[in-house]
Design a protein around this motif. Sequence first.
Motif, PDB file in Angstrom:
ATOM      1  N   SER A  92       0.832  -1.213   0.000  1.00  0.00           N
ATOM      2  CA  SER A  92       0.000   0.000   0.000  1.00  0.00           C
ATOM      3  C   SER A  92       0.861   1.255   0.000  1.00  0.00           C
ATOM      4  O   SER A  92       0.573   2.220  -0.710  1.00  0.00           O
ATOM      5  N   VAL A  93       1.912   1.229   0.788  1.00  0.00           N
ATOM      6  CA  VAL A  93       2.824   2.384   0.837  1.00  0.00           C
ATOM      7  C   VAL A  93       3.494   2.572  -0.518  1.00  0.00           C
ATOM      8  O   VAL A  93       3.631   3.699  -1.011  1.00  0.00           O
ATOM      9  N   VAL A  94       3.893   1.469  -1.150  1.00  0.00           N
ATOM     10  CA  VAL A  94       4.522   1.562  -2.474  1.00  0.00           C
ATOM     11  C   VAL A  94       3.522   2.110  -3.496  1.00  0.00           C
ATOM     12  O   VAL A  94       3.865   2.976  -4.314  1.00  0.00           O
ATOM     13  N   ALA A  95       2.280   1.639  -3.465  1.00  0.00           N
ATOM     14  CA  ALA A  95       1.261   2.141  -4.393  1.00  0.00           C
ATOM     15  C   ALA A  95       1.019   3.632  -4.184  1.00  0.00           C
ATOM     16  O   ALA A  95       0.902   4.397  -5.154  1.00  0.00           O
ATOM     17  N   ALA A  96       0.963   4.063  -2.926  1.00  0.00           N
ATOM     18  CA  ALA A  96       0.781   5.493  -2.641  1.00  0.00           C
ATOM     19  C   ALA A  96       1.976   6.297  -3.146  1.00  0.00           C
ATOM     20  O   ALA A  96       1.804   7.389  -3.709  1.00  0.00           O
ATOM     21  N   ALA A  97       3.183   5.767  -2.987  1.00  0.00           N
ATOM     22  CA  ALA A  97       4.376   6.466  -3.472  1.00  0.00           C
ATOM     23  C   ALA A  97       4.357   6.597  -4.996  1.00  0.00           C
ATOM     24  O   ALA A  97       4.714   7.653  -5.544  1.00  0.00           O
ATOM     25  N   VAL A  98       3.922   5.557  -5.673  1.00  0.00           N
ATOM     26  CA  VAL A  98       3.814   5.627  -7.137  1.00  0.00           C
ATOM     27  C   VAL A  98       2.773   6.668  -7.535  1.00  0.00           C
ATOM     28  O   VAL A  98       2.970   7.438  -8.476  1.00  0.00           O
ATOM     29  N   GLY A  99       1.664   6.727  -6.812  1.00  0.00           N
ATOM     30  CA  GLY A  99       0.648   7.744  -7.085  1.00  0.00           C
ATOM     31  C   GLY A  99       1.176   9.153  -6.884  1.00  0.00           C
ATOM     32  O   GLY A  99       0.915  10.051  -7.690  1.00  0.00           O
ATOM     33  N   LEU A 100       1.941   9.351  -5.820  1.00  0.00           N
ATOM     34  CA  LEU A 100       2.536  10.668  -5.585  1.00  0.00           C
ATOM     35  C   LEU A 100       3.564  11.012  -6.658  1.00  0.00           C
ATOM     36  O   LEU A 100       3.653  12.158  -7.101  1.00  0.00           O
ATOM     37  N   TRP A 101       4.330  10.018  -7.075  1.00  0.00           N
ATOM     38  CA  TRP A 101       5.319  10.225  -8.147  1.00  0.00           C
ATOM     39  C   TRP A 101       4.615  10.618  -9.445  1.00  0.00           C
ATOM     40  O   TRP A 101       5.093  11.467 -10.196  1.00  0.00           O
ATOM     41  N   THR A 102       3.446  10.035  -9.678  1.00  0.00           N
ATOM     42  CA  THR A 102       2.670  10.363 -10.876  1.00  0.00           C
ATOM     43  C   THR A 102       2.226  11.818 -10.862  1.00  0.00           C
ATOM     44  O   THR A 102       2.186  12.471 -11.902  1.00  0.00           O
ATOM     45  N   MET A 103       1.919  12.330  -9.691  1.00  0.00           N
ATOM     46  CA  MET A 103       1.445  13.713  -9.584  1.00  0.00           C
ATOM     47  C   MET A 103       2.577  14.731  -9.456  1.00  0.00           C
ATOM     48  O   MET A 103       2.312  15.930  -9.397  1.00  0.00           O
TER      49      MET A 103
END
Length: 171
Positions: free
Chosen positions: A83-94
Amino acid sequence: MPPVRLHFQPPVTLSAESDDPVPPTEQLELVHKEVDRQRAAIAARRNAMHTRAAVLVTAAGILATIQTTSLQNGWQFISVALSVVAAAVGLWTMWPAGGDESDPKDLLDKYLTVEPFQVQHRIVMDGVQALSGEMTLLDKIALRLKIGYSILLGVWLSMVVISGLHACGCI
Protein backbone atom coordinates in the motif's frame (compact mmCIF):
# COMPACT_ATOMS: atom_id res chain seq x y z
CA MET A 1 21.52 45.32 -33.63
CA PRO A 2 21.44 43.18 -36.80
CA PRO A 3 18.28 41.23 -37.59
CA VAL A 4 18.06 37.75 -36.14
CA ARG A 5 18.40 34.93 -38.67
CA LEU A 6 16.11 32.08 -37.87
CA HIS A 7 17.30 28.64 -38.87
CA PHE A 8 14.45 27.62 -41.13
CA GLN A 9 13.15 28.44 -44.55
CA PRO A 10 9.37 28.69 -44.50
CA PRO A 11 7.61 27.38 -47.61
CA VAL A 12 6.46 30.11 -49.98
CA THR A 13 4.43 30.45 -53.16
CA LEU A 14 4.67 33.09 -55.86
CA SER A 15 2.08 35.82 -56.06
CA ALA A 16 -0.14 35.86 -59.16
CA GLU A 17 0.49 39.60 -59.62
CA SER A 18 4.26 39.55 -59.19
CA ASP A 19 7.24 37.30 -58.67
CA ASP A 20 7.33 38.12 -54.96
CA PRO A 21 7.11 35.11 -52.66
CA VAL A 22 3.94 34.88 -50.53
CA PRO A 23 4.18 32.90 -47.26
CA PRO A 24 1.30 30.46 -46.57
CA THR A 25 -0.06 32.34 -43.57
CA GLU A 26 -3.55 30.80 -43.70
CA GLN A 27 -2.14 27.27 -43.49
CA LEU A 28 0.16 28.29 -40.66
CA GLU A 29 -2.76 29.75 -38.74
CA LEU A 30 -4.67 26.48 -39.17
CA VAL A 31 -1.68 24.49 -37.91
CA HIS A 32 -1.33 26.91 -34.98
CA LYS A 33 -4.98 26.41 -34.01
CA GLU A 34 -4.63 22.62 -34.27
CA VAL A 35 -1.50 22.59 -32.11
CA ASP A 36 -3.26 24.74 -29.52
CA ARG A 37 -6.30 22.42 -29.60
CA GLN A 38 -4.13 19.34 -29.11
CA ARG A 39 -2.19 20.94 -26.28
CA ALA A 40 -5.45 21.83 -24.52
CA ALA A 41 -6.69 18.24 -24.96
CA ILE A 42 -3.44 16.88 -23.53
CA ALA A 43 -3.67 19.27 -20.58
CA ALA A 44 -7.19 17.98 -19.86
CA ARG A 45 -6.01 14.35 -20.07
CA ARG A 46 -3.09 15.15 -17.77
CA ASN A 47 -5.46 16.68 -15.21
CA ALA A 48 -7.66 13.59 -15.41
CA MET A 49 -4.62 11.37 -14.84
CA HIS A 50 -3.62 13.43 -11.83
CA THR A 51 -7.12 12.90 -10.46
CA ARG A 52 -6.73 9.15 -10.96
CA ALA A 53 -3.37 9.33 -9.18
CA ALA A 54 -5.03 11.10 -6.24
CA VAL A 55 -7.63 8.30 -6.11
CA LEU A 56 -4.75 5.79 -6.13
CA VAL A 57 -3.05 7.50 -3.18
CA THR A 58 -6.34 7.68 -1.27
CA ALA A 59 -7.23 4.04 -1.92
CA ALA A 60 -3.75 2.88 -0.93
CA GLY A 61 -4.03 4.90 2.28
CA ILE A 62 -7.44 3.43 3.10
CA LEU A 63 -6.24 -0.12 2.51
CA ALA A 64 -3.13 0.45 4.64
CA THR A 65 -5.28 1.89 7.42
CA ILE A 66 -7.67 -1.06 7.31
CA GLN A 67 -4.75 -3.47 7.59
CA THR A 68 -3.01 -1.69 10.45
CA THR A 69 -6.15 -1.23 12.56
CA SER A 70 -6.99 -4.95 12.48
CA LEU A 71 -3.50 -6.42 12.55
CA GLN A 72 -3.81 -10.14 13.26
CA ASN A 73 -0.38 -11.43 12.21
CA GLY A 74 2.95 -10.28 10.83
CA TRP A 75 2.11 -11.39 7.30
CA GLN A 76 -0.28 -8.45 6.94
CA PHE A 77 2.71 -6.13 6.77
CA ILE A 78 3.14 -7.35 3.19
CA SER A 79 -0.08 -5.67 2.12
CA VAL A 80 0.70 -2.59 4.21
CA ALA A 81 4.11 -2.28 2.54
CA LEU A 82 2.53 -2.72 -0.90
CA SER A 83 0.00 0.00 0.00
CA VAL A 84 2.82 2.38 0.84
CA VAL A 85 4.52 1.56 -2.47
CA ALA A 86 1.26 2.14 -4.39
CA ALA A 87 0.78 5.49 -2.64
CA ALA A 88 4.38 6.47 -3.47
CA VAL A 89 3.81 5.63 -7.14
CA GLY A 90 0.65 7.74 -7.08
CA LEU A 91 2.54 10.67 -5.59
CA TRP A 92 5.32 10.22 -8.15
CA THR A 93 2.67 10.36 -10.88
CA MET A 94 1.44 13.71 -9.58
CA TRP A 95 4.94 15.18 -9.24
CA PRO A 96 5.08 18.46 -11.19
CA ALA A 97 7.10 18.37 -14.37
CA GLY A 98 8.75 21.33 -16.03
CA GLY A 99 7.37 22.56 -19.31
CA ASP A 100 9.03 23.25 -22.63
CA GLU A 101 7.76 26.79 -22.87
CA SER A 102 9.95 29.54 -24.25
CA ASP A 103 10.92 32.47 -22.07
CA PRO A 104 8.79 35.45 -23.16
CA LYS A 105 11.72 37.85 -22.72
CA ASP A 106 13.84 35.79 -25.11
CA LEU A 107 10.97 35.73 -27.58
CA LEU A 108 10.62 39.49 -27.44
CA ASP A 109 14.34 40.09 -28.00
CA LYS A 110 14.55 37.51 -30.78
CA TYR A 111 11.40 38.25 -32.75
CA LEU A 112 11.14 42.02 -32.87
CA THR A 113 13.48 42.24 -35.84
CA VAL A 114 12.09 39.54 -38.14
CA GLU A 115 9.11 39.21 -40.45
CA PRO A 116 5.71 38.45 -38.85
CA PHE A 117 5.37 35.16 -40.76
CA GLN A 118 8.73 33.97 -39.45
CA VAL A 119 7.68 34.85 -35.91
CA GLN A 120 4.42 32.95 -36.26
CA HIS A 121 6.21 30.01 -37.88
CA ARG A 122 8.72 29.81 -35.02
CA ILE A 123 5.93 30.02 -32.43
CA VAL A 124 4.09 27.18 -34.15
CA MET A 125 7.28 25.10 -34.31
CA ASP A 126 7.90 25.75 -30.60
CA GLY A 127 4.31 24.65 -29.92
CA VAL A 128 4.84 21.46 -31.92
CA GLN A 129 8.01 20.72 -29.95
CA ALA A 130 6.22 21.37 -26.64
CA LEU A 131 3.33 19.17 -27.79
CA SER A 132 5.74 16.34 -28.48
CA GLY A 133 7.25 16.69 -24.99
CA GLU A 134 3.80 16.78 -23.40
CA MET A 135 2.74 13.63 -25.25
CA THR A 136 5.87 11.82 -24.04
CA LEU A 137 5.21 12.95 -20.47
CA LEU A 138 1.59 11.84 -20.73
CA ASP A 139 2.74 8.36 -21.80
CA LYS A 140 5.03 8.20 -18.75
CA ILE A 141 2.23 9.30 -16.44
CA ALA A 142 -0.09 6.64 -17.91
CA LEU A 143 2.56 3.96 -17.34
CA ARG A 144 3.04 5.06 -13.73
CA LEU A 145 -0.72 4.89 -13.17
CA LYS A 146 -0.85 1.36 -14.58
CA ILE A 147 1.99 0.32 -12.30
CA GLY A 148 0.36 1.97 -9.27
CA TYR A 149 -3.02 0.38 -9.85
CA SER A 150 -1.37 -3.00 -10.48
CA ILE A 151 0.37 -2.70 -7.11
CA LEU A 152 -2.96 -1.70 -5.55
CA LEU A 153 -4.50 -4.85 -7.01
CA GLY A 154 -1.62 -6.76 -5.41
CA VAL A 155 -2.51 -5.12 -2.08
CA TRP A 156 -6.09 -6.27 -2.36
CA LEU A 157 -5.10 -9.79 -3.40
CA SER A 158 -2.58 -10.08 -0.58
CA MET A 159 -5.21 -8.90 1.91
CA VAL A 160 -7.65 -11.57 0.70
CA VAL A 161 -5.05 -14.36 0.62
CA ILE A 162 -3.54 -13.50 4.00
CA SER A 163 -6.98 -13.17 5.62
CA GLY A 164 -8.05 -16.50 4.09
CA LEU A 165 -4.90 -18.24 5.25
CA HIS A 166 -5.32 -16.78 8.72
CA ALA A 167 -8.97 -17.83 8.89
CA CYS A 168 -8.16 -21.45 8.02
CA GLY A 169 -5.31 -21.49 10.55
CA CYS A 170 -2.53 -21.94 7.99
CA ILE A 171 -0.63 -18.90 9.27
